[in-house]
Design an enzyme around this catalytic site. Sequence first.
Site, short mmCIF file in Angstrom:
data_model
loop_
_atom_site.label_atom_id
_atom_site.label_comp_id
_atom_site.label_asym_id
_atom_site.label_seq_id
_atom_site.Cartn_x
_atom_site.Cartn_y
_atom_site.Cartn_z
N HIS A 190 -9.74 2.21 0.16
CA HIS A 190 -8.30 1.94 0.12
C HIS A 190 -7.91 1.35 -1.23
O HIS A 190 -8.26 0.21 -1.54
CB HIS A 190 -7.94 0.97 1.25
CG HIS A 190 -6.49 0.83 1.52
ND1 HIS A 190 -5.52 1.42 0.74
CD2 HIS A 190 -5.82 0.15 2.50
CE1 HIS A 190 -4.33 1.12 1.22
NE2 HIS A 190 -4.48 0.36 2.28
N HIS A 208 -2.53 7.96 6.49
CA HIS A 208 -2.78 6.66 5.86
C HIS A 208 -4.18 6.20 6.25
O HIS A 208 -4.93 5.72 5.41
CB HIS A 208 -1.72 5.65 6.29
CG HIS A 208 -1.82 4.33 5.62
ND1 HIS A 208 -1.78 4.20 4.25
CD2 HIS A 208 -1.98 3.07 6.11
CE1 HIS A 208 -1.90 2.92 3.92
NE2 HIS A 208 -2.02 2.22 5.03
N PHE A 216 1.60 -3.39 3.96
CA PHE A 216 1.95 -4.73 4.43
C PHE A 216 3.43 -4.99 4.13
O PHE A 216 3.94 -4.62 3.07
CB PHE A 216 1.11 -5.78 3.71
CG PHE A 216 -0.29 -5.96 4.26
CD1 PHE A 216 -0.79 -5.16 5.26
CD2 PHE A 216 -1.11 -6.95 3.75
CE1 PHE A 216 -2.08 -5.34 5.76
CE2 PHE A 216 -2.40 -7.15 4.23
CZ PHE A 216 -2.88 -6.34 5.24
N LYS A 246 -9.42 8.29 2.74
CA LYS A 246 -9.92 6.92 2.52
C LYS A 246 -11.33 6.75 3.06
O LYS A 246 -12.04 5.82 2.67
CB LYS A 246 -8.98 5.90 3.16
CG LYS A 246 -7.65 5.71 2.46
CD LYS A 246 -6.86 4.58 3.11
CE LYS A 246 -5.50 4.37 2.46
NZ LYS A 246 -4.54 5.45 2.77
N CYS A 258 0.81 -1.23 0.00
CA CYS A 258 0.00 0.00 0.00
C CYS A 258 0.84 1.27 0.00
O CYS A 258 0.29 2.37 -0.03
CB CYS A 258 -0.93 -0.01 1.21
SG CYS A 258 -1.96 -1.50 1.27
N GLU A 264 -0.80 5.09 14.05
CA GLU A 264 -0.40 6.25 13.24
C GLU A 264 -0.65 7.55 14.00
O GLU A 264 0.21 8.45 13.98
CB GLU A 264 -1.16 6.27 11.92
CG GLU A 264 -0.76 7.45 11.04
CD GLU A 264 -1.50 7.51 9.71
OE1 GLU A 264 -1.12 8.36 8.87
OE2 GLU A 264 -2.45 6.72 9.50
#
Length: 408
Positions: free
Chosen positions: A334, A297, A394, A329, A157, A308
Amino acid sequence: MTGMGLVSPLGNDRKVFWNAVREGQSGIGKIEAFDTSDYQVKIAGEARDFDPLDILSKREARRVDRFTQFAISASRQAIEESGLADFDFIPERVGTYIGTGIGGLLEIETQHTKLLNSGPRRISPLMIPKLMTNAAAGMVSIMNGFKGPSFSVSSACASGSNAIGEAFDSIRSGRVDVQVCGGAEAAVTPMGVSGFIQAKALSKRNDEPQKASRPFDKDRDGFVMAEGAAILVLESLEHAEARGADILAEMAGYGGSSDAYHMTLPCEDGTGAQNAMERALENASLHSDQVDYINAHGTSTPAGDGIEAQAVERVFSGHTDNLAVSSSKSMFGHLLGASGALESVVCISSIIDKVCPPTINLENRDPECGNLNFVPNEAQEHDINIVMNNSFGFGGHNVSLVFRKFEA
């Protein structure tokens, strides 16, 4: 930055997309691409208005996967806005860096079904060039005659942001004058959705699709998959000024790190995210109190959002009262490897319009996400000069980009 283009769940035109984002509209809905009767998750952010035949002939469209079609469309828009095609550029000085987390997943599924049902001789000779992760970068380079370095970045991502960051470095080092860069993803497929369901990563709020993506909200239950692409035309100041280009914004910094912790979970202490943000600021020669807005994010996952937020509070300690942080998002889902690129469009648009886009569906703030201004539910007007874009993937890949208002 002289041009931007996109394909998204909120439209396939930059102005249409940005108007939807600043108004807090949601592009999440029931999946239409395939039958979800047997699926626990039935929602996604699909690029429903996209038709490859608007930009390609039937023959051309059949020869490329959906993610590459997205990249071709977005790059065409970006190049047109930049005016690059009307300038006598040096082909060897124009690069093409386009990231993707997964690549041609739809083609893989289609050809695997053929293999099982009809045998190996029925596999398409186009399968390999369609599914390759570098297909998008290759096709954009081929179609536009760009002969500079061309490759795909694949860091889950963080792919789109990595591609933009690497493009930025290649220009600063003097290797090229222009980069057509960004990300593309088309993983809203039966296998793609199934895989993330089994990984327990997706929201199951099927009855309320538009409320399913809710970053920093206490009732969040996972992210919403989406698809699309975003491409930026990034060029050196000298090159842009020499051709009289309209400069939208300046890219100022790029920072990256690795959690070195877990394949799918973020490092619990948030040091990876913190390191990426600090390195981006250092790379841009900026102090934390100079940043006005962060596009987080913010995926709407139980683990990721709080980690985060805590990392942001550490990096921007003493400045958080004057800092806006939101997750777009919440509106379009996403896009995996294309997320960072699309969110870069959001960041640059926020500078141009002096508007921080909202985090929609933030109805019950999670105390573990701290006291940041998450721009809940409605956009906020601010005099925005410097923004940061966070992308975490990831594998523990962390990327932060910094954009700045351009001063002639």
